[in-house]
Design a protein around this motif. Structure first.
Motif, PDB file in Angstrom:
ATOM      1  N   VAL A 240       0.757  -1.259   0.018  1.00 60.73           N
ATOM      2  CA  VAL A 240       0.144   0.077   0.092  1.00 60.73           C
ATOM      3  C   VAL A 240       0.896   1.144  -0.181  1.00 60.73           C
ATOM      4  CG1 VAL A 240      -1.954   1.555   1.120  1.00 60.73           C
ATOM      5  CG2 VAL A 240      -1.734  -1.132   1.327  1.00 60.73           C
ATOM      6  N   ALA A 241       0.412   2.243  -0.794  1.00 57.30           N
ATOM      7  CA  ALA A 241       1.215   3.405  -0.841  1.00 57.30           C
ATOM      8  C   ALA A 241       0.211   4.541  -0.797  1.00 57.30           C
ATOM      9  CB  ALA A 241       2.166   3.511  -2.099  1.00 57.30           C
ATOM     10  N   VAL A 242       0.302   5.983  -0.278  1.00 59.72           N
ATOM     11  CA  VAL A 242      -0.410   6.935  -0.110  1.00 59.72           C
ATOM     12  C   VAL A 242       0.183   8.013  -0.869  1.00 59.72           C
ATOM     13  CG1 VAL A 242      -1.684   8.449   1.270  1.00 59.72           C
ATOM     14  CG2 VAL A 242      -1.422   6.254   2.093  1.00 59.72           C
TER      15      VAL A 242
ATOM     16  N   ARG B 164      -4.519   9.734  -2.521  1.00 64.37           N
ATOM     17  CA  ARG B 164      -4.907   8.609  -3.355  1.00 64.37           C
ATOM     18  C   ARG B 164      -4.178   7.335  -2.612  1.00 64.37           C
ATOM     19  NH1 ARG B 164      -6.909  12.182  -5.120  1.00 64.37           N
ATOM     20  NH2 ARG B 164      -6.787  13.139  -6.917  1.00 64.37           N
ATOM     21  N   VAL B 165      -4.990   6.339  -2.355  1.00 64.18           N
ATOM     22  CA  VAL B 165      -4.422   5.113  -1.657  1.00 64.18           C
ATOM     23  C   VAL B 165      -4.395   3.941  -2.534  1.00 64.18           C
ATOM     24  CG1 VAL B 165      -4.697   3.457   0.191  1.00 64.18           C
ATOM     25  CG2 VAL B 165      -5.408   5.652   0.288  1.00 64.18           C
ATOM     26  N   LEU B 166      -2.949   3.681  -3.002  1.00 59.99           N
ATOM     27  CA  LEU B 166      -2.702   2.578  -4.035  1.00 59.99           C
ATOM     28  C   LEU B 166      -2.669   1.346  -3.420  1.00 59.99           C
ATOM     29  CD1 LEU B 166      -1.818   5.470  -5.508  1.00 59.99           C
ATOM     30  CD2 LEU B 166      -0.257   3.840  -6.725  1.00 59.99           C
ATOM     31  N   VAL B 167      -3.376   0.281  -3.593  1.00 60.24           N
ATOM     32  CA  VAL B 167      -3.280  -1.076  -3.226  1.00 60.24           C
ATOM     33  C   VAL B 167      -3.029  -2.138  -4.301  1.00 60.24           C
ATOM     34  CG1 VAL B 167      -4.874  -2.692  -1.684  1.00 60.24           C
ATOM     35  CG2 VAL B 167      -5.176  -0.140  -1.491  1.00 60.24           C
ATOM     36  N   TYR B 168      -1.875  -2.883  -4.000  1.00 62.80           N
ATOM     37  CA  TYR B 168      -1.632  -3.908  -5.103  1.00 62.80           C
ATOM     38  C   TYR B 168      -2.121  -5.230  -4.196  1.00 62.80           C
ATOM     39  CZ  TYR B 168       1.271  -0.595  -7.312  1.00 62.80           C
ATOM     40  OH  TYR B 168       1.711   0.247  -7.895  1.00 62.80           O
TER      41      TYR B 168
END
Length: 256
Positions: free
Chosen positions: A93-95, A225-229
């Motif tokens: 996860v990255a913000v 923006r929360v990026l979830v892989y």
């Protein structure tokens, strides 16, 4: 997370690492030898210390600064977003902010995509890294690459329209136009829009290639923006992601 310590809280080296600034600068701030920290530095310290909104405002006041207003791209991470990041420990996860500048990541993201703690300034911006050919573990086909670039520029143009007074954002866009012909062409096309969710193929140095879903969760009120892989359970990609969680922890521990 750390081992036994005599006092609660972060060590100086840990604070510097989380905030993305040098240990020497943290020391000079503590000793009163650095008296004019930038808005970016104070915001990074507020994130690293997980300050509440009131505490963040107080910290800006101590630095003789006014917190960024509604005309600046917001980069305050709310406690609820931080809790989400903490609870998804097994998921990369990255913000990022609305300009696609990386604010904070969890250890699983670092294990998958590479440790971003050494990135400084515009290097932390996803548009900057992609258009100026910075190393990345993501692999695109030519068609995917073109669509991804167009989506990034369309979203960045939308962000720039919402925050016309953000001088840092304007400077980054000007430098991108000067250094990347492809960016300049897309920017001058005038398209606005959003970068949508996609599937990404990542080339990991130990685990090899794996294709993951990349979802963009938007915190509209704070423009984050929360990026979830993630990978579908039971697939080879899921097994590789599990392997990376072990390999990444070991390799990251060996770097510090």
């Amino acid at each position: 997370a750390g081992g036994q310590r005599r006092a609660a809280g972060l060590r100086r080296e840990e604070l510097a690492l989380l905030a993305g600034i040098s240990v020497d600068y943290v020391t000079r701030l503590e000793q009163g030898r650095a008296t004019n920290p930038s808005v970016q530095v104070v915001e990074a310290l507020a994130r690293a210390l997980r300050l509440s909104a009131d505490e963040r405002t107080y910290l800006f006041g101590l630095a003789g600064l006014v917190p960024p207003g509604p005309d600046m791209v917001p980069s305050y991470i709310t406690p609820s977003v931080q809790r989400l990041l903490d609870r998804l420990a097994g998921t990369p996860v990255a913000v990022s902010d609305a300009a696609m500048t990386l604010l904070v990541t969890n250890p699983m993201y670092a294990a998958l995509m590479g440790d971003p703690s050494g990135l400084r300034g515009f290097e932390r911006n996803g548009v900057w890294r992609n258009f100026l050919a910075r190393p990345t573990r993501v692999r695109h086909t030519p068609e995917e690459r073109r669509a991804f670039e167009a989506g990034m520029v369309a979203e960045l143009r939308s962000t720039a329209a919402r925050y016309p007074a953000d001088r840092q954002l304007r400077r980054m866009i000007a430098e991108l136009r000067a250094q990347s012909r492809r960016f300049a062409e897309l920017w001058d096309a005038g398209v606005v829009g959003r970068l949508e969710a996609s599937r990404k193929t990542v080339e990991h140095p130990q685990a090899g290639s794996l294709t993951l879903d990349c979802d963009h969760l938007r915190v509209e009120e704070h423009d984050l923006r929360v990026l979830v892989y993630s990978a579908e359970p039971g697939t080879e990609a899921a097994e590789k992601l599990e392997l990376i969680s072990v390999l990444g922890t070991q390799s990251l521990a060996g770097k510090h």
